[in-house]
Design a protein around this motif. Structure first.
Motif, PDB file in Angstrom:
ATOM      1  N   PHE A   1       1.008  -1.202  -0.242  1.00  0.00           N
ATOM      2  CA  PHE A   1      -0.128   0.004  -0.008  1.00  0.00           C
ATOM      3  C   PHE A   1       0.987   1.224  -0.004  1.00  0.00           C
ATOM      4  N   GLN A   2       0.765   1.897  -1.180  1.00  0.00           N
ATOM      5  CA  GLN A   2       1.795   3.203  -1.304  1.00  0.00           C
ATOM      6  C   GLN A   2       0.667   4.174  -1.293  1.00  0.00           C
ATOM      7  N   VAL A   3       1.150   5.365  -0.568  1.00  0.00           N
ATOM      8  CA  VAL A   3       0.655   6.631  -0.908  1.00  0.00           C
ATOM      9  C   VAL A   3       1.218   7.532  -1.857  1.00  0.00           C
ATOM     10  N   VAL A   4       0.697   7.641  -3.183  1.00  0.00           N
ATOM     11  CA  VAL A   4       1.579   8.296  -4.209  1.00  0.00           C
ATOM     12  C   VAL A   4       1.572   9.893  -3.651  1.00  0.00           C
ATOM     13  N   VAL A   5       0.290  10.277  -3.391  1.00  0.00           N
ATOM     14  CA  VAL A   5       0.033  11.616  -3.257  1.00  0.00           C
ATOM     15  C   VAL A   5      -0.522  11.906  -1.901  1.00  0.00           C
ATOM     16  N   PRO A   6       0.125  12.318  -0.933  1.00  0.00           N
ATOM     17  CA  PRO A   6      -0.460  12.626   0.362  1.00  0.00           C
ATOM     18  C   PRO A   6      -1.561  13.635   0.389  1.00  0.00           C
ATOM     19  N   PRO A   7      -2.549  13.183   1.461  1.00  0.00           N
ATOM     20  CA  PRO A   7      -3.743  14.218   1.343  1.00  0.00           C
ATOM     21  C   PRO A   7      -3.410  15.689   1.692  1.00  0.00           C
ATOM     22  N   ARG A   8      -4.069  16.768   0.704  1.00  0.00           N
ATOM     23  CA  ARG A   8      -3.721  17.922   0.843  1.00  0.00           C
ATOM     24  C   ARG A   8      -5.197  18.758   0.482  1.00  0.00           C
ATOM     25  N   THR A   9      -5.265  19.761   1.014  1.00  0.00           N
ATOM     26  CA  THR A   9      -6.795  20.710   0.796  1.00  0.00           C
ATOM     27  C   THR A   9      -6.307  22.111   0.031  1.00  0.00           C
ATOM     28  N   ALA A  10      -7.326  22.517  -0.408  1.00  0.00           N
ATOM     29  CA  ALA A  10      -7.253  23.964  -0.894  1.00  0.00           C
ATOM     30  C   ALA A  10      -7.562  24.908   0.009  1.00  0.00           C
ATOM     31  N   GLN A  11      -7.194  26.041  -0.050  1.00  0.00           N
ATOM     32  CA  GLN A  11      -7.014  27.187   1.088  1.00  0.00           C
ATOM     33  C   GLN A  11      -8.644  27.506   1.418  1.00  0.00           C
ATOM     34  N   THR A  12      -9.599  27.349   0.273  1.00  0.00           N
ATOM     35  CA  THR A  12     -11.125  27.738   0.392  1.00  0.00           C
ATOM     36  C   THR A  12     -11.899  26.564   0.178  1.00  0.00           C
ATOM     37  N   PRO A  13     -12.813  26.544   0.839  1.00  0.00           N
ATOM     38  CA  PRO A  13     -13.779  25.322   0.752  1.00  0.00           C
ATOM     39  C   PRO A  13     -14.450  25.284  -0.597  1.00  0.00           C
ATOM     40  N   ILE A  14     -14.557  24.166  -1.280  1.00  0.00           N
ATOM     41  CA  ILE A  14     -15.086  23.985  -2.585  1.00  0.00           C
ATOM     42  C   ILE A  14     -16.547  23.419  -2.607  1.00  0.00           C
ATOM     43  N   TYR A  15     -17.089  23.158  -1.402  1.00  0.00           N
ATOM     44  CA  TYR A  15     -18.449  22.797  -1.107  1.00  0.00           C
ATOM     45  C   TYR A  15     -19.199  23.708  -0.378  1.00  0.00           C
ATOM     46  N   PRO A  16     -20.353  24.034  -0.777  1.00  0.00           N
ATOM     47  CA  PRO A  16     -21.193  23.603  -1.847  1.00  0.00           C
ATOM     48  C   PRO A  16     -20.471  24.701  -3.169  1.00  0.00           C
ATOM     49  N   ARG A  17     -20.836  24.133  -4.152  1.00  0.00           N
ATOM     50  CA  ARG A  17     -20.399  24.784  -5.395  1.00  0.00           C
ATOM     51  C   ARG A  17     -21.264  25.671  -5.886  1.00  0.00           C
ATOM     52  N   LYS A  18     -21.027  27.174  -5.359  1.00  0.00           N
ATOM     53  CA  LYS A  18     -22.177  28.070  -5.320  1.00  0.00           C
ATOM     54  C   LYS A  18     -22.504  28.547  -6.984  1.00  0.00           C
ATOM     55  N   PRO A  19     -21.632  28.871  -7.726  1.00  0.00           N
ATOM     56  CA  PRO A  19     -21.631  29.361  -9.099  1.00  0.00           C
ATOM     57  C   PRO A  19     -22.529  28.064  -9.850  1.00  0.00           C
ATOM     58  N   GLY A  20     -22.007  27.054  -9.818  1.00  0.00           N
ATOM     59  CA  GLY A  20     -22.828  25.909 -10.378  1.00  0.00           C
ATOM     60  C   GLY A  20     -24.154  25.549 -10.003  1.00  0.00           C
ATOM     61  N   THR A  21     -24.348  25.807  -8.690  1.00  0.00           N
ATOM     62  CA  THR A  21     -25.852  25.555  -8.108  1.00  0.00           C
ATOM     63  C   THR A  21     -26.731  26.750  -8.279  1.00  0.00           C
TER      64      THR A  21
END
Length: 439
Positions: A396-416
């Protein structure tokens, strides 16, 4: 007198005719009365049916008029609205409600993404495939990747995350907005596990065999923490499955080896029993000595026969020396017959010939040799199974460790908002078209 009698008869006839006329008149009157009563009854029934029909007709007309009044009132209310008022009611109002939910009520979620690779040591030499056919081949680790994907989307992972982080309880509480919150709805047959993919889900790239994990949480730190917990539990599950496969292969190889060793012990015990039974450690030695003795005697008999032939040629065949040679040769021939009879004649208390004894001994020895060969093969198979299991164990190899963006991406306001606006405008266009058709 005759005239008086005649007048009396005429008077009686006249009275009888009068009575008959009166009776006929009464009869005609009664018939007329009955006919009038029948006509009156028919008229009465007809009037009753007419009244019932009029009553039913009036009630239906009343219901239809009431329906027309309702439809008229609704259509009148609908027609009273202007285009701008209708636009505000069907487009602006819903958009304001959706914007209020998105910007005020909805819980912002941060998404942590990580990429996982499940490889084997045996895949190192087969990773460099080139050409068109090589690119069309599926990765060999897809079964392990799908097993990990199934575990990530299972109730077992939910239970583990609940025990470690109390994640399910938090996602079911007021910390999450009412629409995204996990809840059990028996009426719709919805459970929390069916909605858990809103926060934890995974996808598989069939071409590369990589597994991508998505974790959404109200904060950056929580999204990363949950991702690490999911990765740790998935790694434990993959390692456990690989260890179970390794243990099963080793157990099977050990069982085969134990069975072969038992076979050796049984064959060796049979050989020892045979030796005790015939009081013979190795009957091949006695057989070999008998054949060696027979060969010596045959050589001696052949030498004597040559001497006799030489004496006969020399003309001294009747000499005493030649007679002794002939007698000695005959005696040696008798000894050869005796030695040969020892091979086939019953010998010892078991009355078994030496040839049969040798055959049984050879079969018993063959069983021992085969059993030992089976043990050798089982030991080699056990070692090979261990090597193959070690090479086939999933890594079991973690190729890309968990990372998050600086701003929340949910809920998707423009698309909604865009989707809601399109739906509202479509409904508004249908309503205006319907009102224009009515007018």
């Amino acid at each position: 007198m005759p005239n008086s009698n005649a007048s009396e008869e005429e008077r009686i006839k006249a009275w009888r005719a009068e009575r008959a006329r009166i009776a006929e008149a009464d009869k005609a009157a009664r018939l007329l009365q009955r006919e009038a009563e029948r006509i009156q009854a028919a008229e009465t029934a007809k009037e009753d049916r007419k009244d019932a029909a009029l009553t039913l007709l009036s009630s239906s007309r009343k219901g239809a008029s009431q329906g027309r009044i309702n439809a008229t009132s609704i259509s009148g209310w609908f027609s009273k609205l202007g285009n701008w008022q209708l636009f505000f009611a069907m487009v602006v109002g819903p958009m304001i409600l959706v914007m209020f939910y998105l910007f005020v009520i909805a819980t912002p979620l941060y998404e942590a993404q990580s990429v996982i690779a499940i490889t084997k040591s045996s895949d190192a030499g087969t990773g460099s495939r080139s050409g068109l056919l090589g690119s069309l081949e599926k990765p060999s680790n897809l079964p392990e990747v799908f097993r990990a994907h199934s575990y990530i989307n299972s109730q077992a992972l939910m239970d583990s995350l609940e025990a470690e982080l109390a994640l399910v309880s938090e996602l079911s509480s007021d910390a999450i907005d009412p629409i995204q919150r996990l809840r059990t709805i028996p009426f719709l047959s919805l459970s929390k596990s069916m909605q858990f993919d809103r926060f934890v889900e995974s996808s598989i790239d069939i071409q590369s065999g990589l597994l991508t994990l998505y974790v959404r949480a109200p904060s950056n730190a929580q999204a990363i923490s949950v991702s690490e917990s999911v990765l740790r539990n998935a790694e434990i599950q993959v390692s456990t499955l690989g260890q179970q496969l390794f243990d099963k292969r080793q157990s099977h190889a050990a069982e085969v080896r134990a069975a072969a060793e038992t076979q050796v012990a049984d064959a060796q015990a049979s050989l020892v029993d045979l030796q005790f039974k015939y009081q013979e450690v190795d009957p091949r030695n006695r057989v070999e000595s008998i054949y060696a003795r027979i060969k010596e005697l045959e050589d001696e008999a052949q030498r004597l026969d040559n001497e006799v032939q030489k004496a006969e040629i020399a003309g001294i065949g009747d000499s005493p020396q030649t007679s002794k040679l002939v007698a000695l040769e005959a005696h040696i021939r008798d000894q050869i017959k005796q030695e040969r009879s020892k091979l086939v004649a019953p010998n010892g208390p078991s009355a078994t010939s030496l040839n049969n004894l040798l055959m049984e001994y050879e079969l018993a020895s063959l069983e021992v040799d085969l059993a030992r060969e089976a043990v050798k093969t089982a030991i080699e198979a056990q070692a090979e199974a261990g090597r193959e299991a070690a090479l086939s164990r999933s890594l079991f190899q973690v190729v890309v460790p968990p990372r998050t963006a600086q701003t929340p991406i949910y809920p998707r306001k423009p698309g909604t908002l865009l989707l809601v606006m399109i739906i509202c405008l479509t409904c508004f266009a249908a309503a205006t078209t319907f009102r224009a058709a009515k007018t």
